[in-house]
Design a protein around this motif. Structure first.
Motif, PDB file in Angstrom:
ATOM      1  N   VAL A 283       0.800  -1.188  -0.018  1.00 43.00           N
ATOM      2  CA  VAL A 283       0.144  -0.162  -0.122  1.00 43.00           C
ATOM      3  C   VAL A 283       0.820   1.237   0.030  1.00 43.00           C
ATOM      4  CG1 VAL A 283      -1.604   1.487   1.629  1.00 43.00           C
ATOM      5  CG2 VAL A 283      -2.041  -1.027   1.079  1.00 43.00           C
ATOM      6  N   THR A 284       0.614   2.193  -1.019  1.00 41.97           N
ATOM      7  CA  THR A 284       1.282   3.659  -0.952  1.00 41.97           C
ATOM      8  C   THR A 284       0.136   4.347  -0.926  1.00 41.97           C
ATOM      9  OG1 THR A 284       3.177   2.583  -2.458  1.00 41.97           O
ATOM     10  CG2 THR A 284       2.450   4.963  -2.446  1.00 41.97           C
ATOM     11  N   PHE A 285       0.161   5.480  -0.142  1.00 41.18           N
ATOM     12  CA  PHE A 285      -0.756   6.425   0.103  1.00 41.18           C
ATOM     13  C   PHE A 285      -0.073   8.057   0.164  1.00 41.18           C
ATOM     14  CE2 PHE A 285      -3.289   9.202   2.826  1.00 41.18           C
ATOM     15  CZ  PHE A 285      -4.663   9.328   1.909  1.00 41.18           C
ATOM     16  N   ALA A 286      -0.699   9.052  -0.494  1.00 44.69           N
ATOM     17  CA  ALA A 286      -0.528  10.429  -0.444  1.00 44.69           C
ATOM     18  C   ALA A 286      -1.678  11.205  -0.186  1.00 44.69           C
ATOM     19  CB  ALA A 286       0.256  11.019  -1.609  1.00 44.69           C
ATOM     20  N   TYR A 287      -1.717  12.194   0.562  1.00 45.69           N
ATOM     21  CA  TYR A 287      -2.836  13.205   0.940  1.00 45.69           C
ATOM     22  C   TYR A 287      -3.487  13.790  -0.305  1.00 45.69           C
ATOM     23  CZ  TYR A 287      -3.693  11.482   5.839  1.00 45.69           C
ATOM     24  OH  TYR A 287      -3.764  10.918   6.942  1.00 45.69           O
ATOM     25  N   GLN A 288      -2.372  14.438  -0.662  1.00 45.09           N
ATOM     26  CA  GLN A 288      -2.440  15.495  -2.041  1.00 45.09           C
ATOM     27  C   GLN A 288      -1.644  14.752  -3.080  1.00 45.09           C
ATOM     28  OE1 GLN A 288      -2.620  18.015   0.528  1.00 45.09           O
ATOM     29  NE2 GLN A 288      -5.023  17.535   1.013  1.00 45.09           N
ATOM     30  N   GLN A 289      -0.811  15.974  -3.655  1.00 43.74           N
ATOM     31  CA  GLN A 289       0.191  15.527  -4.754  1.00 43.74           C
ATOM     32  C   GLN A 289       1.500  15.406  -3.930  1.00 43.74           C
ATOM     33  OE1 GLN A 289      -2.756  16.072  -6.086  1.00 43.74           O
ATOM     34  NE2 GLN A 289      -2.396  17.324  -7.807  1.00 43.74           N
ATOM     35  N   ASP A 290       1.375  15.488  -2.745  1.00 47.32           N
ATOM     36  CA  ASP A 290       2.528  15.324  -1.932  1.00 47.32           C
ATOM     37  C   ASP A 290       3.224  14.277  -2.116  1.00 47.32           C
ATOM     38  OD1 ASP A 290       0.890  17.219  -0.964  1.00 47.32           O
ATOM     39  OD2 ASP A 290       0.504  16.253   0.997  1.00 47.32           O
TER      40      ASP A 290
ATOM     41  N   ILE B 287       2.718   9.412   2.139  1.00 42.29           N
ATOM     42  CA  ILE B 287       2.944   9.252   3.433  1.00 42.29           C
ATOM     43  C   ILE B 287       3.097   7.973   3.865  1.00 42.29           C
ATOM     44  CG2 ILE B 287       1.582   9.621   5.668  1.00 42.29           C
ATOM     45  CD1 ILE B 287       2.243  12.179   4.112  1.00 42.29           C
ATOM     46  N   LEU B 288       2.388   6.960   3.134  1.00 39.82           N
ATOM     47  CA  LEU B 288       2.797   5.664   3.300  1.00 39.82           C
ATOM     48  C   LEU B 288       3.126   5.154   1.964  1.00 39.82           C
ATOM     49  CD1 LEU B 288      -0.663   4.298   4.972  1.00 39.82           C
ATOM     50  CD2 LEU B 288       1.788   4.883   6.150  1.00 39.82           C
ATOM     51  N   GLN B 289       4.359   4.263   2.300  1.00 40.11           N
ATOM     52  CA  GLN B 289       5.233   3.653   0.993  1.00 40.11           C
ATOM     53  C   GLN B 289       5.285   1.989   0.904  1.00 40.11           C
ATOM     54  OE1 GLN B 289       8.283   5.806  -0.896  1.00 40.11           O
ATOM     55  NE2 GLN B 289       8.310   7.270   0.816  1.00 40.11           N
ATOM     56  N   ASN B 290       4.978   1.649  -0.052  1.00 40.72           N
ATOM     57  CA  ASN B 290       4.837  -0.065  -0.299  1.00 40.72           C
ATOM     58  C   ASN B 290       4.801  -0.721   0.996  1.00 40.72           C
ATOM     59  OD1 ASN B 290       6.929   1.676  -2.405  1.00 40.72           O
ATOM     60  ND2 ASN B 290       5.851  -0.002  -3.128  1.00 40.72           N
ATOM     61  N   LEU B 291       3.785  -0.535   1.674  1.00 41.72           N
ATOM     62  CA  LEU B 291       3.401  -1.244   3.015  1.00 41.72           C
ATOM     63  C   LEU B 291       3.130  -2.370   3.032  1.00 41.72           C
ATOM     64  CD1 LEU B 291       4.181   0.435   5.727  1.00 41.72           C
ATOM     65  CD2 LEU B 291       1.656   0.916   5.986  1.00 41.72           C
ATOM     66  N   HIS B 292       3.654  -3.274   3.501  1.00 39.08           N
ATOM     67  CA  HIS B 292       2.881  -4.856   3.779  1.00 39.08           C
ATOM     68  C   HIS B 292       2.762  -5.031   5.179  1.00 39.08           C
ATOM     69  CE1 HIS B 292       3.736  -6.342  -0.436  1.00 39.08           C
ATOM     70  NE2 HIS B 292       4.804  -5.316  -0.393  1.00 39.08           N
ATOM     71  N   LEU B 293       1.749  -5.461   5.530  1.00 45.36           N
ATOM     72  CA  LEU B 293       1.482  -5.739   7.059  1.00 45.36           C
ATOM     73  C   LEU B 293       0.442  -6.881   7.171  1.00 45.36           C
ATOM     74  CD1 LEU B 293       1.001  -2.056   8.274  1.00 45.36           C
ATOM     75  CD2 LEU B 293       2.754  -3.627   8.824  1.00 45.36           C
TER      76      LEU B 293
ATOM     77  N   PHE C  27     -11.364   6.127   5.475  1.00 47.05           N
ATOM     78  CA  PHE C  27     -11.409   7.497   5.340  1.00 47.05           C
ATOM     79  C   PHE C  27     -10.869   8.000   4.062  1.00 47.05           C
ATOM     80  CE2 PHE C  27     -11.887   7.760  10.279  1.00 47.05           C
ATOM     81  CZ  PHE C  27     -13.110   7.336  10.265  1.00 47.05           C
ATOM     82  N   TYR C  28      -9.822   7.052   3.837  1.00 45.71           N
ATOM     83  CA  TYR C  28      -9.127   7.215   2.739  1.00 45.71           C
ATOM     84  C   TYR C  28      -8.925   5.926   1.946  1.00 45.71           C
ATOM     85  CZ  TYR C  28      -8.172  11.737   4.669  1.00 45.71           C
ATOM     86  OH  TYR C  28      -8.155  13.298   5.166  1.00 45.71           O
ATOM     87  N   ASP C  29      -8.800   5.837   0.566  1.00 45.08           N
ATOM     88  CA  ASP C  29      -8.217   4.678  -0.041  1.00 45.08           C
ATOM     89  C   ASP C  29      -6.740   4.875  -0.247  1.00 45.08           C
ATOM     90  OD1 ASP C  29     -10.856   3.183   0.201  1.00 45.08           O
ATOM     91  OD2 ASP C  29     -11.625   3.846  -1.477  1.00 45.08           O
ATOM     92  N   PRO C  30      -6.010   3.725  -0.498  1.00 49.59           N
ATOM     93  CA  PRO C  30      -4.796   3.669  -0.964  1.00 49.59           C
ATOM     94  C   PRO C  30      -4.659   4.238  -2.302  1.00 49.59           C
ATOM     95  CG  PRO C  30      -5.454   1.568  -0.015  1.00 49.59           C
ATOM     96  CD  PRO C  30      -6.557   2.210  -0.131  1.00 49.59           C
TER      97      PRO C  30
END
Ligand code: ATP
Ligand code: MG
Length: 221
Positions: free
Chosen positions: A14-21, A24-30, A58-61
Motif C-alpha cells: 500500500v502506497t498513499f499520499a494525501y494530495q500531490q505530496d 505518506i505511506l510507501q509500499n506497506l506490507h502488513l 476514510f481514504y483509499d490507498p
C-alpha cells in the motif's frame, strides 16, 4: 450485501499520499492476525494515524490493496464496515443527550447492564456514578468541564459496548493517568475475540500486545 465475517487483515503493497505530496505511506506490507493485539509505534509524522484512517476507509490507498481475508476493503459496504470496526481517537464527538445515550449509540439495543459493563472496562463507571444524575446526566450540563481523559473514556466505552470485531485505537490512553490506563489495558487484553490495533507512544501500553509494528517515514522499520 450479506454479512461478511471478519478475518485477518492484509495490507498489501500500500502506497498513499494525501494530495500531490510525497507519499505518506510507501509500499506497506502488513498482516494483522484475527483476535490478536497489534501495537503500532513510531515517531510523530511517521504515518500511524494515516494507516488507521485507511483501515477505516476514510481514504483509499493510491496503490496496493487492503483485504479482510480474501475481500478487498473497497468491496465491503458501509453496513459491514460499521459492523466490523470501532475507532477510538482523541477527539470524541458528543451529542446533546445523556451520558448513557452517548455511549449507547454504539449498540442501540444495549441493556443497562451491558452499558455498565462497558463503562467498567473503560474505567468510567465510578466517575459517572459520582455525577448528579448518574447515567442520565446530560453531557451539555458538563459541557467544557469534560476533560480530555473523560472524553477519551467515553469513546472507549462505546468501543467496548459495540460488537465490532476489530477495534482501532489511536493513542487511546494519552490523556489518562496510570491507574485508568492499567484498567483499560487489562480490559482490552481480555477481549479475546476481537482484533485490536493500538497506536501508542507509551511503553506501558505495549505490554499487552502480541505483535509490534514500528513505523518510520511511512514504512515499517
Ligand atoms: P503522531 O504520532 O504525531 O500522531 P502519526 O504517525 O500519526 O503522528 P500521521 O498523522 O499519520 O502521523 O501523519 C503522517 C504525515 O501525514 C505527516 O507528515 C502529516 O503532516 C501528514 N498528514 C496527516 N494528515 C494529513 C492531511 N489530512 N492532509 C495532508 N497531510 C496530512
Ligand atoms: Mg497520530
Amino acid at each position: 450485501q450479506p454479512h461478511i465475517s471478519f478475518d485477518d487483515i492484509h495490507v498489501d503493497d500500500v502506497t498513499f499520499a494525501y494530495q500531490q505530496d510525497d507519499p505518506i505511506l510507501q509500499n506497506l506490507h502488513l498482516h494483522f492476525d484475527k483476535g490478536k493485539v497489534t501495537g503500532i509505534i513510531g515517531k510523530s509524522g511517521s504515518g500511524k494515524s494515516t494507516l488507521l484512517k485507511l483501515l477505516m476507509r476514510f481514504y483509499d490507498p493510491l496503490r496496493g490493496v487492503i483485504q479482510i481475508g480474501q475481500t478487498p476493503l473497497t468491496n465491503i459496504n458501509t453496513s459491514n464496515m460499521r459492523h466490523m470496526f470501532a475507532y477510538v481517537t482523541q477527539d470524541t464527538v458528543l451529542f446533546h443527550d445523556s451520558i448513557e445515550n452517548n455511549i449507547k449509540i454504539a449498540k442501540l439495543d444495549a441493556t443497562s447492564d451491558e452499558i455498565q459493563a462497558a463503562c467498567q472496562k473503560a474505567s468510567l463507571h465510578d466517575w459517572i456514578m459520582s455525577l448528579p444524575e448518574g447515567y442520565q446526566t446530560p453531557v451539555s450540563e458538563l459541557g467544557s468541564s469534560l476533560s480530555g481523559g473523560e472524553r477519551q473514556r467515553i469513546s472507549l466505552a462505546r468501543a467496548f459496548l459495540s460488537q465490532a470485531e476489530c477495534i482501532l485505537l489511536d493513542e487511546p490512553t494519552s490523556n489518562l493517568d496510570v491507574l485508568n490506563e492499567g484498567i483499560i489495558l487489562k480490559a482490552l487484553q481480555n477481549e479475546k475475540e476481537r482484533t485490536i490495533i493500538l497506536v501508542s507512544h507509551r511503553e506501558s501500553t505495549m505490554k499487552i500486545v502480541n505483535q509490534t509494528i514500528k513505523m518510520d517515514q511511512g514504512r515499517v522499520s
